[in-house]
Design an enzyme around this catalytic site. Structure first.
Site, mmCIF file in Angstrom:
data_model
loop_
_atom_site.group_PDB
_atom_site.id
_atom_site.type_symbol
_atom_site.label_atom_id
_atom_site.label_comp_id
_atom_site.label_asym_id
_atom_site.label_seq_id
_atom_site.Cartn_x
_atom_site.Cartn_y
_atom_site.Cartn_z
ATOM 1 N N SER A 1 46.634 -73.055 -4.101
ATOM 2 C CA SER A 1 47.202 -72.823 -5.428
ATOM 3 C C SER A 1 46.144 -72.418 -6.449
ATOM 4 O O SER A 1 46.335 -72.597 -7.644
ATOM 5 C CB SER A 1 47.960 -74.065 -5.940
ATOM 6 N N TYR B 1 52.453 -70.162 -11.071
ATOM 7 C CA TYR B 1 53.553 -71.093 -11.315
ATOM 8 C C TYR B 1 54.217 -70.979 -12.679
ATOM 9 O O TYR B 1 55.067 -71.792 -13.022
ATOM 10 C CB TYR B 1 53.095 -72.533 -11.023
ATOM 11 N N ARG C 1 51.575 -68.107 6.151
ATOM 12 C CA ARG C 1 51.570 -66.929 5.298
ATOM 13 C C ARG C 1 50.136 -66.430 5.249
ATOM 14 O O ARG C 1 49.219 -67.184 4.923
ATOM 15 C CB ARG C 1 52.048 -67.275 3.888
ATOM 16 N N ASP D 1 47.383 -63.927 3.745
ATOM 17 C CA ASP D 1 47.129 -63.175 2.502
ATOM 18 C C ASP D 1 46.011 -62.158 2.713
ATOM 19 O O ASP D 1 44.955 -62.484 3.276
ATOM 20 C CB ASP D 1 46.697 -64.133 1.379
ATOM 21 N N GLY E 1 53.847 -72.074 0.005
ATOM 22 C CA GLY E 1 54.838 -72.460 -0.998
ATOM 23 C C GLY E 1 56.232 -72.169 -0.456
ATOM 24 O O GLY E 1 56.473 -71.140 0.160
HETATM 25 P P1 ATP Z 1 47.051 -70.162 -2.097
HETATM 26 O O1 ATP Z 1 47.822 -70.733 -3.249
HETATM 27 O O2 ATP Z 1 47.583 -68.832 -1.674
HETATM 28 O O3 ATP Z 1 46.811 -71.116 -1.005
HETATM 29 P P2 ATP Z 1 44.172 -70.394 -2.597
HETATM 30 O O4 ATP Z 1 43.997 -71.452 -3.612
HETATM 31 O O5 ATP Z 1 43.900 -70.743 -1.190
HETATM 32 O O6 ATP Z 1 45.614 -69.743 -2.747
HETATM 33 P P3 ATP Z 1 42.855 -67.773 -2.555
HETATM 34 O O7 ATP Z 1 44.044 -67.104 -2.028
HETATM 35 O O8 ATP Z 1 41.653 -67.836 -1.675
HETATM 36 O O9 ATP Z 1 43.195 -69.242 -3.081
HETATM 37 O O10 ATP Z 1 42.415 -67.097 -3.920
HETATM 38 C C1 ATP Z 1 43.291 -67.116 -5.045
HETATM 39 C C2 ATP Z 1 43.301 -65.783 -5.730
HETATM 40 O O11 ATP Z 1 41.984 -65.466 -6.236
HETATM 41 C C3 ATP Z 1 43.643 -64.606 -4.846
HETATM 42 O O12 ATP Z 1 45.021 -64.479 -4.686
HETATM 43 C C4 ATP Z 1 43.014 -63.464 -5.641
HETATM 44 O O13 ATP Z 1 43.773 -63.132 -6.788
HETATM 45 C C5 ATP Z 1 41.720 -64.084 -6.119
HETATM 46 N N1 ATP Z 1 40.609 -63.891 -5.159
HETATM 47 C C6 ATP Z 1 40.154 -64.833 -4.324
HETATM 48 N N2 ATP Z 1 39.117 -64.393 -3.593
HETATM 49 C C7 ATP Z 1 38.911 -63.127 -3.960
HETATM 50 C C8 ATP Z 1 37.978 -62.129 -3.565
HETATM 51 N N3 ATP Z 1 37.030 -62.376 -2.659
HETATM 52 N N4 ATP Z 1 38.083 -60.897 -4.154
HETATM 53 C C9 ATP Z 1 39.020 -60.645 -5.093
HETATM 54 N N5 ATP Z 1 39.929 -61.555 -5.520
HETATM 55 C C10 ATP Z 1 39.882 -62.788 -4.968
HETATM 56 MG MG MG Z 2 46.020 -67.371 -1.458
HETATM 57 MG MG MG Z 3 47.847 -72.557 0.142
#
Ligand code: ATP
Ligand code: MG
Ligand code: MG
Ligand code: MG
Length: 339
Positions: free
Chosen positions: A174, A245, A284, A286, A306
């Site tokens: 998140s 969110y 999922r 990404d 989610g």
């Molecule tokens: P999720 O809620 O999907 O589990 P998460 O907390 O695991 O998310 P990430 O998906 O790794 O986090 O990163 C969140 C967001 O930050 C990405 O959707 C993107 O917008 C941005 N982001 C993360 N890493 C990068 C990167 N290396 N380059 C560009 N944008 C990035």
């Molecule tokens: Mg993510």
């Molecule tokens: Mg997650």
């Protein structure tokens, strides 16, 4: 006979509230003629709440303290046909609860210990996927001890990647604790925040151009299928917690308007990643798609994405012709098949 399902929600991670939202949707959608569902909310302290407190937490979105220690309650999970651990983040999506349920001999929805643990940790994920030949951004691992004892080695890693870069707790979701760091003056704050949430932190290079963000759902055990590809669009600098969110901050496009060969590549890589990480049930995956260069880079794999009725994962399968309640029923079936 109806299947008895124990639905676990809440949990100890920074994604507690998100989990409660997902759980409310799943509860409303499980077909009552097929399933007899008992929800249990896990408080932020890790206690399994009794029915009235669970109900209150689901309704109000806030879990009281109290309840039983997890080990006391695990045995009582024995009366159920399957568990649906709709938990996000550490102590839920990371193999811990999966280990408990495996020991207790109860089938559960989603990946097992290995797939959950490896997919939760962004560094382990990157290592496994690199060896499977999947393209990703450049990255460095930093551990808390180094940040305390030798901070310059951590700052050096950042310099090597160049700015802007992303600093993330290795095990979260998140976007909790994630910062986009534009220059060395912002680095220490970002690292302090990430290390307050995790012992392991990942530093990630950013793509040369702002990437498009595309996601694909995977469903199945050893013969998984991929959903159509979806895309998220938003005006924030990155897809942060608020953007995720707050109603109206992001829009979902399904199918993503992509060249056919790019969509095919995304789906193929997502399936490859699912197998390489030993995922099961659902995930999922990404990606970043850099339009200017045509690059497709895998960002991360979420083993319990989610799951509200408006979340990306169910929407992707809805576009493939599987309704939300059929999807939930299918996930329970997959949990029972895997036994
Ligand atoms: P999720 O809620 O999907 O589990 P998460 O907390 O695991 O998310 P990430 O998906 O790794 O986090 O990163 C969140 C967001 O930050 C990405 O959707 C993107 O917008 C941005 N982001 C993360 N890493 C990068 C990167 N290396 N380059 C560009 N944008 C990035
Ligand atoms: Mg993510
Ligand atoms: Mg997650
Ligand atoms: Mg994630």
């Amino acid at each position: 006979m109806k299947k008895r399902i124990l639905l676990l929600a809440g949990g100890q991670s920074g994604e507690h509230e998100v989990s409660l939202m997902s759980a409310r949707s799943v509860l409303a959608a499980l077909p009552v003629d097929q399933f007899d569902v008992t929800p249990v909310v896990i408080s932020k302290e890790g206690r399994w709440l009794p029915p009235t407190q669970t109900q209150h937490a689901l309704e109000s979105g806030v879990a009281d303290s109290g309840g039983d220690l997890v080990l006391h309650r695990a045995a009582s999970a024995e009366g159920y046909d399957a568990v649906f651990p709709i938990l996000h983040g550490p102590m839920g999506e990371d193999g811990t609860v999966q280990g408990l349920l495996t020991l207790a001999g109860i089938p559960f929805v989603g990946s097992g210990v290995l797939g959950s643990a490896v997919s939760m940790d962004k560094v382990m994920t990157k290592q496994v996927l690199a060896s499977a030949g999947i393209a990703q951004v450049a990255w460095r691992l930093a551990v808390r001890r180094d940040w305390h004892d030798r901070p310059d080695t951590v700052r050096q890693s950042a310099q090597e990647l160049g700015f802007p870069l992303f600093v993330k707790p290795a095990n979260l979701g998140s976007s909790v604790g994630i910062s986009k760091v534009h220059g060395s003056d912002e680095l220490d704050n970002a690292l302090t925040l990430a290390f307050s949430l995790d012992r392991r932190v990942i530093l990630e290079a950013m793509t040369a151009h702002k990437p498009r963000e595309v996601e694909v759902g995977i469903l199945g055990n050893d013969a998984p299928i991929a959903s159509p590809v979806g895309e998220l669009r938003f005006s924030a600098e990155f897809y942060d917690y608020e953007t995720k969110y707050t109603e109206g901050r992001a829009t979902m496009h399904i199918p993503a308007p992509l060249p056919a060969e790019v969509a095919a590549q995304v789906r193929e890589q997502a399936l490859r990643a699912f197998r390489a990480l030993d995922c099961a049930g659902l995930a999922r995956v990404d990606f970043f798609y850099v339009e200017e260069t045509g690059e497709v880079l895998l960002n991360e794999v979420n083993t319990m994405p989610g799951f509200t009725t408006t979340s990306m994962y169910p929407k992707l399968f809805e576009a493939a012709g599987l309704s939300y309640s059929d999807l939930v029923a299918r996930l329970v079936e997959l949990a029972l098949e895997r036994r």
